[in-house]
Design a protein around this motif. Structure first.
Motif, PDB file in Angstrom:
ATOM      1  N   UNK A  26       4.600  17.327 -27.455  1.00  0.00           N
ATOM      2  CA  UNK A  26       3.297  16.948 -26.918  1.00  0.00           C
ATOM      3  C   UNK A  26       3.394  16.615 -25.430  1.00  0.00           C
ATOM      4  N   UNK A  27       4.549  16.100 -24.988  1.00  0.00           N
ATOM      5  CA  UNK A  27       4.683  15.711 -23.592  1.00  0.00           C
ATOM      6  C   UNK A  27       5.017  16.891 -22.688  1.00  0.00           C
ATOM      7  N   UNK A  28       5.572  17.981 -23.223  1.00  0.00           N
ATOM      8  CA  UNK A  28       5.912  19.146 -22.412  1.00  0.00           C
ATOM      9  C   UNK A  28       4.715  20.082 -22.336  1.00  0.00           C
ATOM     10  N   UNK A  29       4.432  20.607 -21.143  1.00  0.00           N
ATOM     11  CA  UNK A  29       3.338  21.570 -21.067  1.00  0.00           C
ATOM     12  C   UNK A  29       3.744  22.883 -21.723  1.00  0.00           C
ATOM     13  N   UNK A  30       2.787  23.500 -22.381  1.00  0.00           N
ATOM     14  CA  UNK A  30       3.101  24.769 -23.025  1.00  0.00           C
ATOM     15  C   UNK A  30       3.068  25.881 -21.980  1.00  0.00           C
ATOM     16  N   UNK A  31       3.988  26.846 -22.069  1.00  0.00           N
ATOM     17  CA  UNK A  31       4.016  27.912 -21.069  1.00  0.00           C
ATOM     18  C   UNK A  31       2.816  28.835 -21.217  1.00  0.00           C
ATOM     19  N   UNK A  32       2.359  29.336 -20.084  1.00  0.00           N
ATOM     20  CA  UNK A  32       1.245  30.271 -20.121  1.00  0.00           C
ATOM     21  C   UNK A  32       1.800  31.672 -20.290  1.00  0.00           C
ATOM     22  N   UNK A  33       1.041  32.511 -20.942  1.00  0.00           N
ATOM     23  CA  UNK A  33       1.481  33.885 -21.169  1.00  0.00           C
ATOM     24  C   UNK A  33       1.586  34.630 -19.845  1.00  0.00           C
TER      25      UNK A  33
END
Length: 117
Positions: A61-68
């Protein structure tokens, strides 16, 4: 035969874990299943599993999810996998230019005459 060996191995593991105890009093020998110990160990495993899941969910939850869009290579860029992708702090080495070596020709050797007796 395999079943007997497997059963003996499982009983040995349970005895080492402290879930099965053997006792001898006078002329009686008894095998005791320590259910309170089993319940205690099971609750400890469940609690440690819950805390591991909670820590994992907090990390994700604390890490941003990578964008495609960030992972799409340019048309002239090779596709990199996780094994070949450089880490952000590494510099990608540039390949050395290909240089052709001069071609050397070997003069033909004269044929040797066949051996005769």
């Amino acid at each position: 035969m395999r079943v007997i060996i497997l059963l003996a191995f499982v009983l040995l593991l349970l005895a080492v874990a402290g879930w099965i105890t053997f006792s001898r009093t006078g002329t009686r020998t008894s095998i005791n299943l320590e259910t309170s110990q089993i319940k205690h160990d099971a609750h400890e495993m469940i609690d440690s599993g819950k805390s591991a899941l909670q820590q994992g969910s907090e990390r994700t939850a604390s890490e941003p999810s990578p964008r495609i869009e960030d992972n799409v290579p340019a048309p002239n860029e090779p596709i990199r996998t996780s094994r070949t992708a450089p880490r952000p702090y590494e510099q990608v080495p540039q390949p050395a230019p290909i240089q052709s070596a001069p071609v050397q020709t070997v003069p033909p050797q004269p044929a040797t005459p066949p051996l005769t007796r």
